[in-house]
Design a protein around this motif. Structure first.
Motif, PDB file in Angstrom:
ATOM      1  N   LEU A  46       0.823  -1.202   0.000  1.00  0.00           N
ATOM      2  CA  LEU A  46       0.000   0.000   0.000  1.00  0.00           C
ATOM      3  C   LEU A  46       0.860   1.256   0.000  1.00  0.00           C
ATOM      4  CD1 LEU A  46      -3.009  -0.770   2.369  1.00  0.00           C
ATOM      5  CD2 LEU A  46      -2.768  -1.121  -0.080  1.00  0.00           C
ATOM      6  N   THR A  47       1.949   1.234   0.745  1.00  0.00           N
ATOM      7  CA  THR A  47       2.834   2.400   0.777  1.00  0.00           C
ATOM      8  C   THR A  47       3.439   2.662  -0.589  1.00  0.00           C
ATOM      9  OG1 THR A  47       3.373   2.032   3.102  1.00  0.00           O
ATOM     10  CG2 THR A  47       4.891   3.381   1.843  1.00  0.00           C
ATOM     11  N   ALA A  48       3.828   1.602  -1.279  1.00  0.00           N
ATOM     12  CA  ALA A  48       4.387   1.759  -2.623  1.00  0.00           C
ATOM     13  C   ALA A  48       3.385   2.413  -3.562  1.00  0.00           C
ATOM     14  CB  ALA A  48       4.824   0.400  -3.165  1.00  0.00           C
ATOM     15  N   TRP A  81       0.769   4.337  -2.612  1.00  0.00           N
ATOM     16  CA  TRP A  81       0.540   5.715  -2.181  1.00  0.00           C
ATOM     17  C   TRP A  81       1.622   6.638  -2.737  1.00  0.00           C
ATOM     18  CZ3 TRP A  81      -0.451   3.928   3.508  1.00  0.00           C
ATOM     19  CH2 TRP A  81      -1.789   3.515   3.616  1.00  0.00           C
ATOM     20  N   ARG A  82       2.853   6.184  -2.692  1.00  0.00           N
ATOM     21  CA  ARG A  82       3.950   7.004  -3.196  1.00  0.00           C
ATOM     22  C   ARG A  82       3.872   7.157  -4.707  1.00  0.00           C
ATOM     23  NH1 ARG A  82       8.795   4.435   0.594  1.00  0.00           N
ATOM     24  NH2 ARG A  82       8.209   5.547   2.505  1.00  0.00           N
ATOM     25  N   LEU A  83       3.403   6.130  -5.365  1.00  0.00           N
ATOM     26  CA  LEU A  83       3.256   6.221  -6.818  1.00  0.00           C
ATOM     27  C   LEU A  83       2.195   7.244  -7.186  1.00  0.00           C
ATOM     28  CD1 LEU A  83       4.070   5.088  -9.580  1.00  0.00           C
ATOM     29  CD2 LEU A  83       2.248   3.374  -9.321  1.00  0.00           C
ATOM     30  N   HIS A  84       1.094   7.258  -6.421  1.00  0.00           N
ATOM     31  CA  HIS A  84       0.040   8.245  -6.679  1.00  0.00           C
ATOM     32  C   HIS A  84       0.524   9.657  -6.365  1.00  0.00           C
ATOM     33  CE1 HIS A  84      -3.380   5.817  -7.856  1.00  0.00           C
ATOM     34  NE2 HIS A  84      -3.108   4.946  -6.889  1.00  0.00           N
ATOM     35  N   ALA A  85       1.336   9.769  -5.332  1.00  0.00           N
ATOM     36  CA  ALA A  85       1.833  11.094  -4.953  1.00  0.00           C
ATOM     37  C   ALA A  85       2.887  11.594  -5.940  1.00  0.00           C
ATOM     38  CB  ALA A  85       2.423  11.055  -3.553  1.00  0.00           C
ATOM     39  N   ARG A  86       3.534  10.641  -6.671  1.00  0.00           N
ATOM     40  CA  ARG A  86       4.534  10.923  -7.697  1.00  0.00           C
ATOM     41  C   ARG A  86       5.863  11.409  -7.135  1.00  0.00           C
ATOM     42  NH1 ARG A  86       1.186  13.761 -12.701  1.00  0.00           N
ATOM     43  NH2 ARG A  86      -0.286  12.038 -12.992  1.00  0.00           N
ATOM     44  N   GLN A  87       5.861  11.916  -5.938  1.00  0.00           N
ATOM     45  CA  GLN A  87       7.108  12.333  -5.337  1.00  0.00           C
ATOM     46  C   GLN A  87       6.954  12.385  -3.826  1.00  0.00           C
ATOM     47  OE1 GLN A  87       8.048  16.213  -6.772  1.00  0.00           O
ATOM     48  NE2 GLN A  87       6.290  17.191  -5.824  1.00  0.00           N
ATOM     49  N   GLU A  88       8.069  12.215  -3.147  1.00  0.00           N
ATOM     50  CA  GLU A  88       8.056  12.255  -1.694  1.00  0.00           C
ATOM     51  C   GLU A  88       7.729  13.656  -1.221  1.00  0.00           C
ATOM     52  OE1 GLU A  88       8.525   9.952   0.508  1.00  0.00           O
ATOM     53  OE2 GLU A  88       9.225   8.264  -0.694  1.00  0.00           O
TER      54      GLU A  88
END
Length: 499
Positions: free
Chosen positions: A322-324, A326-333
């Protein structure tokens, strides 16, 4: 002060696992009487006392007058001994504190593991949901004492699978402890097989199938051997099958019944939030973890006692995928700034001084709660006044008691007719007893009283059998309060088997 220094320095040396564990301990100990609301707590402590007195583990029933000497698998003997020691050392507040502490440790381990992959806010959300789901079944019984071991075991399997290595052999002592604390250790063995399959499938893509199968196969085999290191051996594993074959007991005992959605429950909130998030963000899970999620959902829907597993174990294997995503949707940290920096700093391990300080505060709180005298078992499961009245009247002999009063009778040194060890009594005995006590068939009740040579009864108010006993020749009401009613045999006029 540099931004890196601010990020690394936690306020007062605290950490999220320490904070979450402390809040869990304080919150549930403050509701300590609720932790003592299960009648089984009484006979669990009595079993632990028996172990300490005899320096042996019972293999046959030493308590009841109906099945005295019958084979009994005391699969929770070590947890029961710990509960007895807690009761000896601190009375009921000691038992409640042990229960709250065990859950707090499980929450600390869960939070620490989630922080490996998740942003703190997400880890805290999962921790809060875990506490909500576990709360209804948080009782002073062995299943709570094993929660930290359960979380450690599952976290170790997940971590090994994700790192492409075999689980640490240090997990094996946890399995042995689990097997001696609670019969649910077979779940741990099943999880080991599931994550072994996941690891082997992942290794296949790297051309390392043999190595993964060899290392994980060895670990699963050693786990099975570790689980057999109990006084019961293979019988401890067979106990799970015995439980699930007890159809009548599963249909009558509240925690084994299906989840109840007549009112808003934490489980319903968990389901709705999870479903909404999955549909909104298009969550995807690896095949093995999807099967595990569906399996835990099935258990929780079928038996309410398993709802806590959704909160304590499921986040462990959902965290990484799920974290992976979420980060993909956010596109950047996201850059840590302001409040985020504080949250991130608390994700680091706590300083020893903070741990010692918090431990001292929790100890002082425990002592204060103990002095208040507010932590006592629920009156609904404690027919103390009724039993005392029977003793003063010198009523002796076999008793016919309610299922929920059996634990207290064992604790008080009185052999019960039945108690919470439904696995030992079996479906046929349990059905006969419950239907006779709750039914309005006088002839059936008289038959039971005669065949079992019952001399007195201890039943809840407004039970059908109480009304029948009030009118049975040869039986008299001795005592009644808001909890229980006592009748005793005053003559032999009912020997013909009819009311």
């Amino acid at each position: 002060m540099s931004s890196e220094t601010a990020l690394n320095r936690a306020p007062a040396g605290l950490s999220w696992p320490l904070i979450v564990a402390s809040l869990a301990y304080l919150g549930f100990l403050a509701l300590g009487q609720r932790l003592l609301g299960d009648p089984d707590t009484y006979w669990h402590i009595a079993t632990g006392r028996w172990v300490l007195e005899h320096w042996a583990i019972p293999t046959h029933d030493p308590f009841s007058h109906t099945l005295r000497g019958a084979q009994w698998t005391a699969h929770e003997w070590l947890a029961e001994t710990v509960l007895a020691l807690a009761h000896q050392a601190g009375g009921w507040v000691g038992v409640a504190a042990l229960t709250a502490f065990s859950f707090a440790c499980a929450m600390a381990v869960l939070t620490r593991f989630l922080l490996r992959n998740m942003e703190p806010v997400h880890a805290l959300i999962f921790a809060a949901l875990a506490a909500m789901l576990a709360a209804p079944h948080l009782l002073a019984r062995p299943h709570v004492l094993v929660m930290p071991l359960m979380v450690v075991w599952t976290a170790g399997l997940v971590r090994a699978s994700e790192e492409g290595s075999a689980p640490s052999l240090w997990l094996l002592p946890a399995m042995t402890l689990w097997a001696n604390f609670h019969g649910g250790f077979t779940l741990g063995l099943g999880l080991a097989v599931a994550f072994a399959a996941e690891a082997i499938l992942a290794a296949r893509k790297r051309g390392q199938t043999f190595q993964a199968a060899k290392s994980w196969g060895l670990f699963v085999a050693l786990s099975l051997l570790a689980a057999l290191l109990t006084p019961h051996g293979i019988q401890g594993i067979a106990f799970t099958a015995q439980i699930f074959s007890s159809n009548y007991a599963l249909s009558q005992i509240g925690e084994w019944q299906p989840a109840n959605f007549r009112g808003i429950q934490p489980f319903e909130i968990w389901l709705m939030v999870g479903l909404a998030a999955a549909l909104r963000q298009g969550w995807r899970l690896p095949p093995i973890r999807l099967v595990l999620l569906l399996g835990f959902l099935h258990l929780a829907l079928q038996h309410a006692r398993y709802i806590e597993l959704l909160g304590l174990l499921v986040p462990l294997f959902l965290a990484s995928p799920l974290t992976a995503q979420w980060r993909l949707h956010a596109r950047q940290e996201r850059q840590a700034a302001g409040l985020d920096r504080v949250f991130q700093s608390l994700a680091r391990p706590a300083r020893p001084t903070a741990v010692v300080t918090i431990a001292a505060v929790l100890l002082l709180f425990t002592l204060a709660v103990g002095r208040s005298g507010t932590i006592q078992p629920s009156a609904e499961i404690t027919p103390a006044k009724a039993v005392e009245a029977a003793r003063k009247a010198k009523v002796t002999g076999p008793v016919l008691n309610d299922y929920n009063f059996g634990g207290y009778l064992i604790f008080a040194g009185i052999p019960p007719y039945i108690d919470g060890r439904a696995d030992m009594y079996g479906d046929a005995f349990l059905k006969e007893t419950l239907e006779t006590i709750s039914g309005k068939n006088a002839e059936r009740l008289v038959k039971l009283l005669r065949e079992r040579r019952i001399e007195w009864t201890l039943l809840p108010v407004n039970t059908a059998a109480v009304e029948l006993l009030d009118h049975l020749p040869g039986w008299r009401r001795l005592y009644a309060d808001e909890v229980a009613v006592v009748h005793f045999r005053a003559g032999a006029s009912n020997t013909d088997g009819k009311p």
